[in-house]
Design an enzyme around this catalytic site. Structure first.
Site, short mmCIF file in Angstrom:
data_model
loop_
_atom_site.label_atom_id
_atom_site.label_comp_id
_atom_site.label_asym_id
_atom_site.label_seq_id
_atom_site.Cartn_x
_atom_site.Cartn_y
_atom_site.Cartn_z
N LYS A 136 -9.64 2.46 -2.17
CA LYS A 136 -9.82 1.76 -0.88
C LYS A 136 -11.23 1.97 -0.34
O LYS A 136 -11.67 3.11 -0.17
CB LYS A 136 -8.77 2.33 0.09
CG LYS A 136 -8.70 1.69 1.45
CD LYS A 136 -7.45 2.20 2.18
CE LYS A 136 -7.29 1.68 3.57
NZ LYS A 136 -5.99 2.06 4.16
N GLU B 95 0.84 -1.21 0.00
CA GLU B 95 0.00 0.00 0.00
C GLU B 95 0.87 1.26 0.00
O GLU B 95 1.87 1.33 0.71
CB GLU B 95 -0.87 -0.02 1.26
CG GLU B 95 -1.84 1.14 1.37
CD GLU B 95 -2.65 1.09 2.66
OE1 GLU B 95 -2.22 0.42 3.62
OE2 GLU B 95 -3.72 1.72 2.72
N CYS C 86 -5.70 -2.77 2.26
CA CYS C 86 -5.42 -2.72 3.70
C CYS C 86 -6.60 -3.00 4.63
O CYS C 86 -7.03 -4.14 4.77
CB CYS C 86 -4.76 -1.37 4.04
SG CYS C 86 -3.95 -1.40 5.67
#
Lengths: 403, 403
Positions: free
Chosen positions: A211, A134, A248
């Site tokens: 995300k 990330e 994540c």
């Protein structure tokens, strides 16, 4: 109970001293052969890691630049009507290169150079798809809650310098590359997003994914910087399979993993940045559970090293202000739909993890376990919708209700 | 690739020889102190198991009847405005007692006697809630696909002999008891269900929940016997917390776990029956992931022993017909919302597992990690509904779409 124990499911001492190179190296050091096989079968889904040979060229690059290389295979049953769909998937974990006080161009260029070498090593090992961690072009500065200078790292997903570099490498090596960056959407009010860019093996910009779930926990104050993604749950159809990216913190949300599966993903990458005291005991559980529940492969990637920042910041945990969040614990691994997983990369060193997988395993496991068939999706679509109603009354049974 | 390897994520040799008493006993035997602490921290969420003392009376009953007892505590942070909500939760794993060819009353009575003793031991250890394994009154005969005599074990959830026995024990010991049985719904066409009955600590019938997801995998041909449950995702509000039951195969479906959480569960029991070659590497992952993702406690319970049946049956796996499915591997454990889990009970012996937990931990973890806040339920309600549409087109991005 000690303060801070809540967050732990880890314990706080860990942050200052890493005593295990990796969990697996410790098991292998002490547990004798036959019992080790059983331990591995229970913990990793098979008694043999199925390590495969790594080409000398790859090893030479790794030796020169000081990173670890591990490679394993995860085969599938031979079929009569489909040929095997063998793909080499790779994950890169790394530390940053310069102090966070160095000039930004220098910081970024040093990381570019490191990753270029690791990608070259991956290419020599015939990797077809590679994914970085990330926000790979920068330190994970979101702990600071400072907008400057860190937001300067943000760049256009399609036309930014990182995408240009990655396009070149992808075309050169005939490799799909997933490049998780901090995105600046200059066409829409300069908004910042946490984004993964996907470049095809021809070097074309395939698209991006933002995300979906943003943390506000401990040092990870990311909602200060970017909002929940608005790109849905896209699958990128590449020459080497249908891939998706769950960035994540999205790994904590099973419904997020599930939507990538419902859209047809065969491999879901989970580029992450997370530290020991916060999440290490969850790390081996979440991406692996997702692989099992959704009959696809998952690739869990975490960075390594300790990143120190010039100004102190706090974690909202009652502890003293500090300048780093302790080491990122690496331990990147790849999990298969049948529950098999590879050993992890080390907890403290740059590394390249490769798995030769047969994508046929996904449908085989679906046929075998039958999870998609038995998932009763209409029930859950309806149930979730009911829960969203502000007047939702949970289904609770109390003493006397059934007397 | 060997035939049968698909299902494995385990390997087939296992079924005939259990060489580890438990995974944890092996780790403890070989790995030295300091490193063992780190291994446990990474694998179990804390470096110390927090074992607690078991009263002599409990140990005496266990010694007399030959079952293992393990007890651990999982504390929470002290709060200022709420008092701790300490509850002792217990899980029972056991083998059947007589040959499956014995008369049914005798088979059932022998299991009743065994469980009555273990419940007595749990009561002496001040357990507040106890749960038995799936279909605990009978051998797990569903592998046979025979309706007779096995369906005779089915009984009325509210008025059957098992419920009467459990009501007596629950009132006598001031204990909530979850009793997973094969249910016969005599009021509705004699339909059979896989059901968990919940009895309050006053001995009252609180209600029942029917298994939501039914397997058709390997030896587990359960769709031959009963249908997907029609009881939703009920939470039972007891004197000792809000509890729910996710029966066996439902543990593979994260959306199922999630709905119990959305209805407010603090502890979700997962009474199961599963064997090594099929699922052992998944066992430590699934119920624990559910505890983490939903900020509640989970209690994973599996039976032990090998059950042999008079008539051969097949697994639909190309192997020879056989009379047993190999040993159930026990390994029952309790997982907490912060990722901590207890060691497992043994893989081959009757056992009673107790955890003293503080239910305040659930809300503390919700506040800390923020998973409910960040879960974006409306997005998923809408997405799932779209997927249910027969004309649903997955969100796929192909080369050229964004050029």
């Amino acid at each position: 109970m000690r303060k801070g124990e809540l967050e732990s499911a880890g314990n706080s001492k860990m942050s200052s001293e890493i005593c295990l190179k990796s969990l697996e190296s410790c098991l292998e050091k002490y547990i004798p052969g036959n019992e080790l096989k059983e331990v591995k079968r229970i913990l990793y889904g098979r008694s043999d890691d199925n390590a495969i040979e790594v080409p000398e060229e790859t090893m030479a690059i790794a030796a020169k630049h000081g990173f670890e290389v591990r490679a394993f295979s995860i085969p599938a049953q031979k079929e009569q009507l489909r040929t095997p769909r063998i793909v080499r998937v790779a994950a890169i974990q790394n530390s940053i290169c310069l102090e966070t006080t160095a000039r930004l161009e220098a910081q970024r260029q040093a990381i570019y150079d490191k990753i270029t070498n690791i990608i070259k090593a991956a290419a020599a090992a015939k990797a077809n798809i590679v994914c970085m961690q990330e926000a790979w072009t920068m330190p994970f500065a979101f702990c600071t809650r400072e907008k400057f200078p860190w937001c300067e790292f943000a760049e256009d997903a399609k036309h930014g310098p990182t995408t240009k570099l990655i396009q070149t490498l992808a075309a050169q090596y005939n490799m799909v590359i997933i490049s998780p960056i901090l995105e600046r959407d200059s066409e829409h009010s300069d908004i910042i997003w946490n984004t993964a860019v996907v470049i095809s093996n021809r070097g074309n910009y395939l698209g991006k994914h933002r995300k979906n779930h943003i943390p506000r926990v401990g040092d990870f104050n990311e909602s200060t910087y970017y909002y929940e993604g608005n790109t849905g749950h896209p699958i990128f159809e590449t020459e080497f399979g249908k891939i998706a990216i769950n960035i994540c913190y999205g790994r904590h949300h099973p419904q997020n993993w599930m939507m990538f599966g419902l859209n047809g993903a065969e491999i879901v990458f989970n580029p992450s940045a997370t530290v020991g005291a916060l999440s290490e005991p969850l790390w081996g559980v979440e991406a692996r559970n997702a692989a099992i529940a959704n009959s696809y492969f998952t690739v869990a990637i975490n960075r390594v090293g300790t990143e120190s920042f010039p100004n102190e910041f706090t974690s909202g945990d009652g502890k003293k202000a500090h300048q780093d969040f302790g080491p990122f614990y690496g331990s990147s691994y790849i999990a298969a739909p049948n529950g098999v997983r590879t050993p992890g990369l080390s907890r403290d060193q740059d590394g390249l993890l490769i798995a030769e997988i047969d994508l046929n395993l996904c449908r085989q496991v679906k046929d075998f376990w039958g999870f998609p068939m038995t998932q009763r999706l209409p029930l859950y679509a309806e149930s979730f919708a009911k829960v969203c109603d502000l007047n939702f009354k949970p289904q609770i049974i109390r003493e006397g209700d059934n007397n």
